[in-house]
Every structure is written in structure tokens, then in C-alpha cells.
Write an enzyme that holds these catalytic residues in place. Structure first.
Site, PDB file in Angstrom:
ATOM      1  CG  ASP A  33      19.599   3.913  34.440  1.00 47.22           C
ATOM      2  OD1 ASP A  33      20.380   4.672  33.842  1.00 47.22           O
ATOM      3  OD2 ASP A  33      18.936   4.242  35.438  1.00 47.22           O
TER       4      ASP A  33
ATOM      5  CG  ASP B  43      22.356   7.346  31.668  1.00 50.21           C
ATOM      6  OD1 ASP B  43      21.383   8.022  31.283  1.00 50.21           O
ATOM      7  OD2 ASP B  43      22.562   7.044  32.846  1.00 50.21           O
ATOM      8  CD  GLU B  44      16.827   6.164  32.128  1.00 48.20           C
ATOM      9  OE1 GLU B  44      15.622   5.945  32.261  1.00 48.20           O
ATOM     10  OE2 GLU B  44      17.376   7.206  32.510  1.00 48.20           O
TER      11      GLU B  44
HETATM   12 MG   LIG Z   1      21.688   6.226  34.722  1.00 50.07          MG
END
Ligand SMILES: [Mg+2]
EC number: 2.7.7.7
Length: 349
Positions: free
Chosen positions: A9, A104-105
């Protein structure tokens, strides 16, 4: 044999890309989000901004009241998507089993990876180093035998965190875990658990399965398993996302339509924040979802509609009128333009 799952993350991703490209932004409170006039919400903010109490999904107007000198950027989603693509490429150097959750993960199943002597800890360290070196972005990584624990682990020492929960540590880790950290436990469930005096998974473990099924229906079994660290969900490789939505199950049913209107604005804010997390994908239409007190469910779509409060209110009114009963759950969402439709649009005649 137990699995090895990583959850990676990026730390305040959009803000991190902006700070990477303009280091002057590092020391000032910075947020990416919609304008206050347009009733926008904060998508991401950096740590100096968080010190003012600002967080994602907060209305921009409120963020500016908390920190009047906040640097607010609209966001450059082409640049964020490019950074996301580079990071995803690094993930894929380790394993093809990558499940992206947003720009983003992602989850990675590294059970079968033989590099780094098969050590999930070393793999996590390598991912962090490569993302920083090649993309200039810090990533927090959690390693654990299951998805839900890997996700909790990545959040444990954020930012720039690396937390490993080995199979032998799972029991101890889970016992002290607050139930609010469990996957699927929202504010309504949290309240009901609290009413039963259940704060940690150790408390939850004392509840017999029968009782949990009575209290929470099907989700009772899930709670029973999560409290013991059991989560067999596989890492699914990328499939096309068809919609993005936000919904709330109310602690007590909303007896009339007027009360539903009041719940719509916070739902729209959550949806906006979620759309930002997905890089504002093109929208084909909107929908609302209403579950009534008799558990009947109705969904109403508007093709071509834009996701704003007025449109959702009009749609909700129509959906509610179908049964005109107290409301147990409200949801708002958007249908996305599918890859197929996009390809067809770009075909020449
Ligand atoms: Mg994040």
C-alpha cells in the site's frame, strides 16, 4: 501448508507523486481533492496535512477550515496512473499473482516464489526498495498467511512500514486485535458488537458460532472465522471492474424518505473518494440501491447520469417509491465504461 500473502500500500499515494515531482511540497500541508465550491472531497493528503486532522473522504470545505493555508491540488491522474503502472510492473517481477485493489494498493500471493529463499520478509523488503529506487514512492508492506491479516499488517507501522505476521504469531496477534479492524465490520456491526461487550477478537472467540449466526446472520460465520485468523479468500488476478459504489446499512431502519435524503450526502462523499482512488475512471451511468426492512432489494439505474447529489436524490426517490417502506440499506454507485465499449468507441467506421 500455509500461504504467504503480501499487501502493498503506497503511503499517501497522490500526494507522494506530487512531492516527488516538486520537493517544495514536502514540508507544507498538501491535499489532492475537489474544490470546496464544487462540494469536493479530499482524495489524499500528506502527513503535515494529517497533523491538522485532515483525512481522505473529508469534504474539502472542512479541510480548509481546519487548515486555511492548505495547498490544494486538483490532481493529475495521468501521472498517478503512470506511477501505478510502474509499481505494478515491479510487483509482477515477483509473481504473476497480483490483485490490484486500487491505483496504489495490491495483494500478492508469493507462496510459490522461490527467489529470496522463499522468504516473504525479504521479498517485502525488496519491493519497498525497488519502488523507492525506481519510482520514488514509499510503500508500506504487510506479510501474513491470509489477505485480511496482510492488509492489517501493511497498516500497522505506516508510513514506510514493514510488518510480518508469521504463522506462529497469528494466534497472539489476532487475540489482541480490536474487532473494528476486521474486514467487513463497519460502524453498524461495530456498534452491535460493542453492545455485546465484544471489543477484541479474544472477546469474540468466546462467542459460540450459534450465537453469532443468530446475531449477525451469514456474517456471523465470517466473524467466527476471522476472530481465529481464518481467511481463505484467494488472491485474484486482475479482472475488469464494472462499477464503483458506496453503501451503508443503518443501525436502525430509516422510517421515512425524508431521513434517507440526509444520508445521501455522506454516501456521495464516500463514493467520490472511492472514484478518486480508482483514478476517476470514465462513467457510463449511475445507480442507487435500496434494501427495505423486509429485506427486499431494489436497484435503479440511470444511463448517462452524472454522479452528483441531485441525480442520486431523484433516483433514490423513484427507487423508494417502488415499495415505500422503512429503509435498511442505501447505496449509490456508478457503472464504468467497459474496456469493450471503449474499444468500440475508438473503432473507425
Ligand atoms: Mg495507500
Amino acid at each position: 501448508m500455509s500461504r504467504k500473502i503480501l499487501h502493498a500500500d503506497c503511503d499517501c499515494f497522490y500526494a507522494a507523486v506530487e512531492m516527488r515531482d516538486n520537493p517544495a511540497l514536502r514540508e507544507v500541508p498538501l491535499a489532492i481533492g475537489g474544490s470546496a465550491e464544487g462540494r469536493g472531497v479530499i482524495a489524499t493528503c500528506n502527513y503535515p496535512a494529517r497533523a491538522y486532522g485532515i483525512h481522505s473522504a473529508m469534504p474539502t470545505a472542512r479541510a480548509l477550515r481546519l487548515c486555511p493555508h492548505l495547498t490544494l491540488l486538483r490532481g493529475d491522474f495521468d501521472r498517478y496512473r503512470e506511477a501505478s503502472r510502474q509499481i505494478s510492473a515491479i510487483f509482477h517481477e515477483l509473481t504473476p499473482l497480483v490483485e490490484p485493489l486500487s491505483l496504489d494498493e495490491a495483494f500478492l500471493d508469493v507462496t510459490e516464489v522461490t527467489r529470496f529463499s522463499g522468504s516473504a520478509t525479504w521479498m517485502a523488503r525488496w519491493l519497498k526498495e525497488e519502488c523507492l529506487k525506481r519510482v520514488g514512492i514509499t510503500v508500506s508492506v504487510g506479510a501474513a498467511p491470509s489477505k485480511f491479516l496482510a492488509k492489517i499488517a501493511s497498516d500497522w507501522e505506516k508510513p514506510d512500514g514493514l510488518t510480518v505476521i508469521s504463522p506462529s504469531q497469528v494466534d497472539d496477534f489476532v487475540r489482541q486485535l480490536p474487532v473494528t479492524k476486521l474486514h467487513g465490520v463497519g460502524p453498524a456491526t461495530a456498534k452491535r458488537l460493542q453492545a455485546l461487550d465484544i471489543d477484541t477478537c479474544s472477546d469474540l472467540q468466546t462467542m459460540p458460532l450459534e450465537r453469532l449466526l443468530q446475531e449477525f446472520g451469514k456474517f456471523g460465520r465470517r466473524l467466527f472465522e476471522l476472530a481465529r485468523g481464518i481467511d481463505d479468500r484467494p488472491v485474484r488476478i486482475e479482472r475488469e471492474r464494472k462499477s464503483v459504489s458506496a453503501e451503508t446499512t443503518f443501525a436502525s431502519d430509516l422510517p421515512e424518505l425524508a431521513l434517507c435524503y440526509a444520508e445521501l450526502a455522506p454516501l456521495c462523499e464516500r463514493l467520490d473518494a472511492r472514484l478518486a482512488r480508482h483514478g476517476h475512471p470514465p462513467v457510463a451511468g449511475i445507480f442507487v440501491k435500496v434494501r427495505f426492512d423486509d429485506f427486499s432489494l431494489t436497484t435503479l439505474d440511470s444511463r448517462g447520469g452524472l454522479p452528483d447529489l441531485e441525480n442520486f436524490a431523484a433516483l433514490m426517490e423513484q427507487a423508494w417509491a417502488r415499495r415505500a417502506r422503512p429503509v435498511r440499506l442505501l447505496g449509490v454507485g456508478v457503472r464504468l465504461v467497459t474496456d469493450d465499449a471503449r474499444r468500440q468507441l475508438s473503432l473507425p467506421f
